[in-house]
Design a protein around this motif. Structure first.
Motif, PDB file in Angstrom:
ATOM      1  N   TYR A 215      32.124  30.836  49.752  1.00  0.00           N
ATOM      2  CA  TYR A 215      32.230  31.093  48.307  1.00  0.00           C
ATOM      3  C   TYR A 215      33.569  30.591  47.769  1.00  0.00           C
ATOM      4  CZ  TYR A 215      28.493  34.270  49.690  1.00  0.00           C
ATOM      5  OH  TYR A 215      27.340  34.794  50.219  1.00  0.00           O
ATOM      6  N   ASN A 216      33.621  30.382  46.453  1.00  0.00           N
ATOM      7  CA  ASN A 216      34.857  29.885  45.862  1.00  0.00           C
ATOM      8  C   ASN A 216      35.937  30.971  45.894  1.00  0.00           C
ATOM      9  OD1 ASN A 216      35.251  31.140  42.955  1.00  0.00           O
ATOM     10  ND2 ASN A 216      33.048  30.670  43.108  1.00  0.00           N
TER      11      ASN A 216
ATOM     12  N   TYR B 227      38.205  31.840  43.751  1.00  0.00           N
ATOM     13  CA  TYR B 227      38.383  32.651  42.546  1.00  0.00           C
ATOM     14  C   TYR B 227      37.510  33.901  42.591  1.00  0.00           C
ATOM     15  CZ  TYR B 227      40.480  28.324  40.809  1.00  0.00           C
ATOM     16  OH  TYR B 227      41.262  27.213  40.665  1.00  0.00           O
ATOM     17  N   LEU B 228      36.267  33.740  43.023  1.00  0.00           N
ATOM     18  CA  LEU B 228      35.342  34.866  43.102  1.00  0.00           C
ATOM     19  C   LEU B 228      35.850  35.906  44.093  1.00  0.00           C
ATOM     20  CD1 LEU B 228      32.501  36.120  42.500  1.00  0.00           C
ATOM     21  CD2 LEU B 228      31.692  34.870  44.514  1.00  0.00           C
TER      22      LEU B 228
ATOM     23  N   ILE C   6      37.069  39.809  42.846  1.00  0.00           N
ATOM     24  CA  ILE C   6      36.428  41.062  43.273  1.00  0.00           C
ATOM     25  C   ILE C   6      37.419  41.924  44.050  1.00  0.00           C
ATOM     26  CG2 ILE C   6      34.585  42.052  44.670  1.00  0.00           C
ATOM     27  CD1 ILE C   6      32.925  39.556  44.076  1.00  0.00           C
TER      28      ILE C   6
ATOM     29  N   THR D 224      40.638  37.722  36.439  1.00  0.00           N
ATOM     30  CA  THR D 224      39.339  37.905  35.787  1.00  0.00           C
ATOM     31  C   THR D 224      39.138  36.869  34.688  1.00  0.00           C
ATOM     32  OG1 THR D 224      39.374  40.284  36.260  1.00  0.00           O
ATOM     33  CG2 THR D 224      37.846  39.527  34.556  1.00  0.00           C
TER      34      THR D 224
ATOM     35  N   GLY E  58      38.382  33.832  36.997  1.00  0.00           N
ATOM     36  CA  GLY E  58      37.293  34.013  37.947  1.00  0.00           C
ATOM     37  C   GLY E  58      35.938  34.254  37.315  1.00  0.00           C
TER      38      GLY E  58
ATOM     39  N   HIS F 288      33.764  31.402  37.328  1.00  0.00           N
ATOM     40  CA  HIS F 288      33.402  30.849  38.640  1.00  0.00           C
ATOM     41  C   HIS F 288      32.497  31.812  39.403  1.00  0.00           C
ATOM     42  CE1 HIS F 288      37.011  28.510  37.593  1.00  0.00           C
ATOM     43  NE2 HIS F 288      36.528  27.578  38.384  1.00  0.00           N
ATOM     44  N   TRP F 289      31.778  32.663  38.661  1.00  0.00           N
ATOM     45  CA  TRP F 289      30.902  33.622  39.318  1.00  0.00           C
ATOM     46  C   TRP F 289      29.738  32.905  40.001  1.00  0.00           C
ATOM     47  CZ3 TRP F 289      31.291  38.678  40.416  1.00  0.00           C
ATOM     48  CH2 TRP F 289      30.143  39.295  40.924  1.00  0.00           C
ATOM     49  N   GLU F 290      29.412  33.353  41.186  1.00  0.00           N
ATOM     50  CA  GLU F 290      28.247  32.843  41.900  1.00  0.00           C
ATOM     51  C   GLU F 290      27.630  33.991  42.686  1.00  0.00           C
ATOM     52  OE1 GLU F 290      28.978  30.254  45.347  1.00  0.00           O
ATOM     53  OE2 GLU F 290      31.138  30.488  44.949  1.00  0.00           O
TER      54      GLU F 290
END
Length: 298
Positions: A34-35, A37-38, A42, A195, A198, A201-203
């Motif tokens: 995953y990226n 930023y995500l 979190i 936030t 990020g 860049h949500w996935e």
């Protein structure tokens, strides 16, 4: 005055750096899928909740934690730490855990080198010699001019420099604000900044990976809690040298779970860097004792 327990402080420091080493391993694992930023966003949501709860339970509560006469500086600290975390995790992926931490171990030397021009602190010739020796260690790790030199290693150098800047900003902020206030602003300013980036860049994350994400959040909060408890029961100068054990713990995790190996230049360079860092910490402790003794005579 609180009773000092150096033995308990050392145990807590070792527990903290082991927890942070596990956190780095989990970050490396998640960053493969995953990226960055995500992952950091979190993690910081949980961290912001943690610092808020800690502030609410402390003397004076949230109102005291929020109060500061230097909001720009405190916000800058939070943002620079977020950038450092992003860069460090990226270095884990492209360079590996062991080389990244070997280079990152130089940040105390960077703080010592910059403390003069930035904070106006006196840096004596012995500390300058230690700083110079430490950076020779970094050059051994980087191997500039050789075919095996990895430009990605400069990412780890950037991470160490960013953390050194964060450390200097924290020292500067401590002149007016309490550690409680700085800790609170680190989490809140950081979560706002990450936030804002990020969220774009949500996935979706696979269900099994949420277990790793939960582990990342828990280890981050637990590591900071153990570190706070450590500094409550022992002097920072007495326990700080044991923070270098994080490099040992990370190396074990990297070898066992990620198939990394320790190259001769990394081992030699890391030994020199850690040795120089330990000498610098010892000199700072000696200097602190002299100041304390002089103050007691007044």
């Amino acid at each position: 005055m609180a009773v000092q327990n150096t033995k308990a402080g050392i145990i807590l420091m070792l527990g903290a750096v082991f927890t942070f080493a596990v956190q780095d391993g989990v970050s490396r694992l998640l960053a493969d899928k995953y990226n960055v930023y995500l992952i950091v966003m979190i993690r910081y949501w949980f961290f912001a909740l943690f610092v808020t709860v800690m502030a609410a339970r402390s003397a004076g509560g949230l109102r005291r934690a929020v109060a500061t006469s230097q909001p720009f500086l405190q916000s800058f600290r939070g943002v620079i730490l977020i950038v450092e975390v992003l860069v460090t995790i990226y270095a884990f992926v492209v360079l590996g855990l062991i080389p990244t931490h070997a280079i990152f171990a130089s940040y105390p030397l960077m703080i010592a080198a910059l403390s003069g021009p930035v904070l106006g602190e006196t840096v004596g010739p012995r500390r300058w010699l230690a700083i110079g020796v430490g950076f020779v260690g970094i050059l051994i790790i980087l191997q500039p001019g050789f075919a095996v030199f990895a430009p990605e290693a400069l990412i780890a150098v950037a991470a160490a420099l960013l953390f050194a800047i964060y450390g200097l900003a924290t020292r500067y902020a401590a002149r007016k604000d309490s550690a409680q206030t700085s800790f609170f602003w680190t989490g809140i300013a950081g979560v706002v900044a990450i936030t804002a980036v990020g969220a774009f860049h949500w996935e979706p994350m696979e269900r099994p990976d949420w277990i790793w994400m939960a582990m990342l959040c828990i280890t981050g909060a637990l590591g900071h809690y153990l570190l706070i408890r450590c500094y409550e029961v022992a002097e920072a100068s007495a326990v700080q040298p044991f923070a270098y054990f994080q490099l040992v713990f990370v190396s074990i995790i990297a070898i066992l779970f990620f198939g990394e190996s320790i190259e001769w230049n990394v081992a030699l360079g890391a030994t020199i860097v850690v040795g120089a860092g330990l000498f610098t910490a010892w000199r700072e402790r000696q200097k602190g004792r002299k100041v304390s003794g002089a103050s007691a005579l007044r």
